[in-house]
Design an enzyme around this catalytic site. Structure first.
Site, PDB file in Angstrom:
ATOM      1  N   GLY A  14       0.396  -1.222  -0.022  1.00  0.00           N
ATOM      2  CA  GLY A  14       0.101  -0.168   0.091  1.00  0.00           C
ATOM      3  C   GLY A  14       1.220   1.159   0.147  1.00  0.00           C
ATOM      4  N   GLY A  15       2.218   1.032  -0.052  1.00  0.00           N
ATOM      5  CA  GLY A  15       3.084   2.271  -0.616  1.00  0.00           C
ATOM      6  C   GLY A  15       3.126   3.582  -1.697  1.00  0.00           C
ATOM      7  N   ALA A  16       2.099   3.160  -2.341  1.00  0.00           N
ATOM      8  CA  ALA A  16       1.967   4.042  -3.927  1.00  0.00           C
ATOM      9  C   ALA A  16       0.890   5.621  -3.408  1.00  0.00           C
ATOM     10  CB  ALA A  16       1.064   3.278  -4.735  1.00  0.00           C
ATOM     11  N   ASP A  61      -0.733  -7.769  -5.692  1.00  0.00           N
ATOM     12  CA  ASP A  61      -2.096  -8.217  -5.332  1.00  0.00           C
ATOM     13  C   ASP A  61      -1.600  -8.662  -3.297  1.00  0.00           C
ATOM     14  OD1 ASP A  61      -4.188  -8.498  -3.993  1.00  0.00           O
ATOM     15  OD2 ASP A  61      -5.120  -8.940  -5.674  1.00  0.00           O
ATOM     16  N   ASN A  88       0.948  -2.671   5.636  1.00  0.00           N
ATOM     17  CA  ASN A  88       0.232  -1.711   5.678  1.00  0.00           C
ATOM     18  C   ASN A  88      -1.802  -1.347   4.715  1.00  0.00           C
ATOM     19  OD1 ASN A  88      -0.655   1.261   6.141  1.00  0.00           O
ATOM     20  ND2 ASN A  88       0.327   1.566   3.877  1.00  0.00           N
ATOM     21  N   GLY A  90      -4.312  -2.078   2.598  1.00  0.00           N
ATOM     22  CA  GLY A  90      -5.835  -2.153   3.511  1.00  0.00           C
ATOM     23  C   GLY A  90      -6.683  -1.541   2.866  1.00  0.00           C
ATOM     24  N   SER A 142      -6.190  -0.874  13.450  1.00  0.00           N
ATOM     25  CA  SER A 142      -6.820   0.388  13.148  1.00  0.00           C
ATOM     26  C   SER A 142      -7.682   0.440  14.741  1.00  0.00           C
ATOM     27  CB  SER A 142      -7.863  -0.027  11.929  1.00  0.00           C
ATOM     28  OG  SER A 142      -9.367   1.192  12.065  1.00  0.00           O
ATOM     29  N   TYR A 155     -14.656  -4.501   7.979  1.00  0.00           N
ATOM     30  CA  TYR A 155     -13.385  -3.609   8.643  1.00  0.00           C
ATOM     31  C   TYR A 155     -12.707  -4.023   9.904  1.00  0.00           C
ATOM     32  CZ  TYR A 155     -10.253  -0.123   8.206  1.00  0.00           C
ATOM     33  OH  TYR A 155      -8.687   0.760   8.289  1.00  0.00           O
ATOM     34  N   LYS A 159      -9.187  -5.932  10.686  1.00  0.00           N
ATOM     35  CA  LYS A 159      -8.613  -4.779  12.095  1.00  0.00           C
ATOM     36  C   LYS A 159      -8.245  -5.927  12.889  1.00  0.00           C
ATOM     37  CE  LYS A 159      -6.960  -2.893   8.744  1.00  0.00           C
ATOM     38  NZ  LYS A 159      -5.683  -2.607   8.385  1.00  0.00           N
TER      39      LYS A 159
HETATM   40  N1  LIG Z   1      -6.897   6.773   6.696  1.00  0.00           N
HETATM   41  C1  LIG Z   1      -7.334   6.371   8.020  1.00  0.00           C
HETATM   42  O1  LIG Z   1      -8.241   6.895   8.820  1.00  0.00           O
HETATM   43  C2  LIG Z   1      -7.173   5.086   8.626  1.00  0.00           C
HETATM   44  C3  LIG Z   1      -7.672   4.829   9.928  1.00  0.00           C
HETATM   45  C4  LIG Z   1      -7.056   3.627  10.856  1.00  0.00           C
HETATM   46  C5  LIG Z   1      -6.270   3.068   9.992  1.00  0.00           C
HETATM   47  N2  LIG Z   1      -6.111   2.781   8.388  1.00  0.00           N
HETATM   48  C6  LIG Z   1      -5.491   1.819   7.163  1.00  0.00           C
HETATM   49  O2  LIG Z   1      -3.971   2.387   7.117  1.00  0.00           O
HETATM   50  C7  LIG Z   1      -4.076   1.418   6.182  1.00  0.00           C
HETATM   51  C8  LIG Z   1      -3.557   2.714   4.835  1.00  0.00           C
HETATM   52  O3  LIG Z   1      -4.491   3.207   4.180  1.00  0.00           O
HETATM   53  P1  LIG Z   1      -4.469   4.717   3.773  1.00  0.00           P
HETATM   54  O4  LIG Z   1      -5.071   5.654   5.468  1.00  0.00           O
HETATM   55  O5  LIG Z   1      -3.344   5.273   4.023  1.00  0.00           O
HETATM   56  O6  LIG Z   1      -5.356   4.774   2.700  1.00  0.00           O
HETATM   57  P2  LIG Z   1      -5.023   4.743   0.914  1.00  0.00           P
HETATM   58  O7  LIG Z   1      -6.682   3.975   0.555  1.00  0.00           O
HETATM   59  O8  LIG Z   1      -4.584   5.831   0.583  1.00  0.00           O
HETATM   60  O9  LIG Z   1      -4.163   3.560   1.525  1.00  0.00           O
HETATM   61  C9  LIG Z   1      -3.834   1.875   1.183  1.00  0.00           C
HETATM   62  C10 LIG Z   1      -2.924   1.378  -0.236  1.00  0.00           C
HETATM   63  O10 LIG Z   1      -3.416   0.565  -0.457  1.00  0.00           O
HETATM   64  C11 LIG Z   1      -3.641  -0.386  -1.848  1.00  0.00           C
HETATM   65  N3  LIG Z   1      -4.365  -1.821  -2.157  1.00  0.00           N
HETATM   66  C12 LIG Z   1      -5.757  -1.543  -1.836  1.00  0.00           C
HETATM   67  N4  LIG Z   1      -5.854  -3.252  -2.084  1.00  0.00           N
HETATM   68  C13 LIG Z   1      -4.233  -3.716  -2.097  1.00  0.00           C
HETATM   69  C14 LIG Z   1      -4.189  -4.759  -2.761  1.00  0.00           C
HETATM   70  N5  LIG Z   1      -5.365  -5.915  -2.282  1.00  0.00           N
HETATM   71  N6  LIG Z   1      -2.711  -4.920  -2.478  1.00  0.00           N
HETATM   72  C15 LIG Z   1      -1.792  -4.362  -2.805  1.00  0.00           C
HETATM   73  N7  LIG Z   1      -2.212  -2.966  -2.180  1.00  0.00           N
HETATM   74  C16 LIG Z   1      -3.577  -3.012  -2.042  1.00  0.00           C
HETATM   75  C17 LIG Z   1      -4.223   1.101  -2.177  1.00  0.00           C
HETATM   76  O11 LIG Z   1      -3.735   0.739  -3.861  1.00  0.00           O
HETATM   77  C18 LIG Z   1      -3.592   2.091  -1.423  1.00  0.00           C
HETATM   78  O12 LIG Z   1      -2.800   2.711  -2.309  1.00  0.00           O
HETATM   79  C19 LIG Z   1      -4.533   0.567   5.550  1.00  0.00           C
HETATM   80  O13 LIG Z   1      -4.446  -0.282   6.202  1.00  0.00           O
HETATM   81  C20 LIG Z   1      -6.202   0.765   6.407  1.00  0.00           C
HETATM   82  O14 LIG Z   1      -7.460   0.168   6.422  1.00  0.00           O
HETATM   83  C21 LIG Z   1      -6.435   3.742   7.530  1.00  0.00           C
END
Ligand SMILES: NC(=O)c1ccc[n+]([C@@H]2O[C@H](COP(=O)([O-])OP(=O)(O)OC[C@H]3O[C@@H](n4cnc5c(N)ncnc54)[C@H](O)[C@@H]3O)[C@@H](O)[C@H]2O)c1
Length: 278
Positions: A14-16, A61, A88, A90, A142, A155, A159
């Site tokens: 999820g590093g993009a 994936d 990371n 999600g 989370s 979800y 988590k």
């Molecule tokens: N943003 C929030 O408020 C929040 C709060 C608690 C936890 N989280 C968790 O933090 C982590 C990062 O989320 P974020 O907020 O940066 O959101 P985001 O949607 O910007 O980043 C998530 C990344 O995961 C990638 N991804 C999704 N499915 C994938 C797969 N099958 N294989 C590989 N990559 C995949 C997406 O393309 C995206 O780049 C997640 O695990 C999310 O559940 C986020």
């Protein structure tokens, strides 16, 4: 910059974008070589291109065993080893306001990405780390796993599974010198918090403002998280400063899960005073 990760190789799934991208940038600044793993090919490749030789992108994936195994092999081939896996990636799944109408259309995807993904990562990264003197496995859980709430029950369950998995893996993999921890972000400004299909780009910032405003009441520190807050916690847990830390969940949530922010006692006392005419 203190070179805390000098000589280390990390995979960040999820590093993009979002928190993952913030961790990619910080880990690189601290001296690591980083493989960005994501399904967002263009965004991931652009980021790796911007960051130079220390970063590489691998489309993966995380819910597919063969892709996760290939990802670990890619990191080893590309940079000569693997010391840190930050699982990371999600997905939240579509919020369902009424659980009795839940149709579980996104359930399998949520469980596969959020729970099976980190388990697969731990297996394949763990195989390499066990043979090579240890390593560090981190997962993003989370704050929504730490208390109950509406709408995103699959979800929250996935988590919560991450937190449970972390403890057992820490016990299982400790014998190989592998530390296993997770981070629980609170509401953090990323594209996930506007999770809706077809949001026009020009509306994204405004929708994020609305979404963040609605969550602010739960935050004792009076601000929402940033991707960099989460990246800093990941850096700490990945670094030698955390050498004796394994099996923990670290909330990074501005106090969201510390307790009830409503001052109930004062409200009750005010109601008593009114009732008693005081
Ligand atoms: N943003 C929030 O408020 C929040 C709060 C608690 C936890 N989280 C968790 O933090 C982590 C990062 O989320 P974020 O907020 O940066 O959101 P985001 O949607 O910007 O980043 C998530 C990344 O995961 C990638 N991804 C999704 N499915 C994938 C797969 N099958 N294989 C590989 N990559 C995949 C997406 O393309 C995206 O780049 C997640 O695990 C999310 O559940 C986020």
């Amino acid at each position: 910059m203190t070179g805390e990760l000098d000589g280390k190789v990390a995979i960040i799934t999820g590093g993009a974008r979002g928190m993952g991208a913030a961790a990619v940038r910080l880990f690189l600044q601290e001296g690591a070589k980083v493989v960005i793993a994501d399904i967002l090919e263009d965004v991931g490749r652009d980021l790796a291109g911007e960051l130079g030789d220390g970063a590489a992108f691998r489309k993966s994936d995380v819910s597919k065993a063969e892709e996760v195994e290939a990802l670990v092999n890619f990191a080893v081939d590309q940079f000569g080893g693997l010391d840190i896996l930050f699982s990371n990636a999600g997905v939240m799944g579509d919020p369902q306001p009424d659980f009795l109408k839940e149709d579980f259309t996104t359930f399998v995807q949520t469980m596969s990405v959020d729970l099976l993904g980190p388990l697969l990562g731990a297996k394949y990264a763990g195989q390499h780390m066990a043979k090579n003197g240890g390593g560090c496995i981190l997962t993003t859980a989370s704050s929504s796993a730490l208390y109950g709430g509406h709408s995103i029950i699959p979800y929250r369950a996935a988590k919560a599974g991450v937190i449970g998995m972390t403890k057992s893996l820490a016990i299982e993999l400790g014998q190989y010198g592998i530390r296993v921890n997770c981070i629980s972000p609170g509401p953090t400004r990323t594209e996930m918090t506007v999770a809706m299909d077809g949001v026009p780009q020009e509306k994204l910032e405004r929708l994020q403002d609305i979404s963040m405003e609605k969550m602010m009441g739960r935050m004792p520190l009076g601000r929402l998280g940033t991707p960099e807050d989460i990246a800093q916690a990941a850096l700490f847990l990945a670094s030698d400063r955390a050498a004796q830390i394994t099996g923990i969940n670290l909330p990074v949530d501005g106090g969201e899960t510390a307790g009830n922010t409503e001052n109930t006692l004062t409200k009750i006392q005010a109601a008593f005073a009114e009732e008693l005419g005081m």
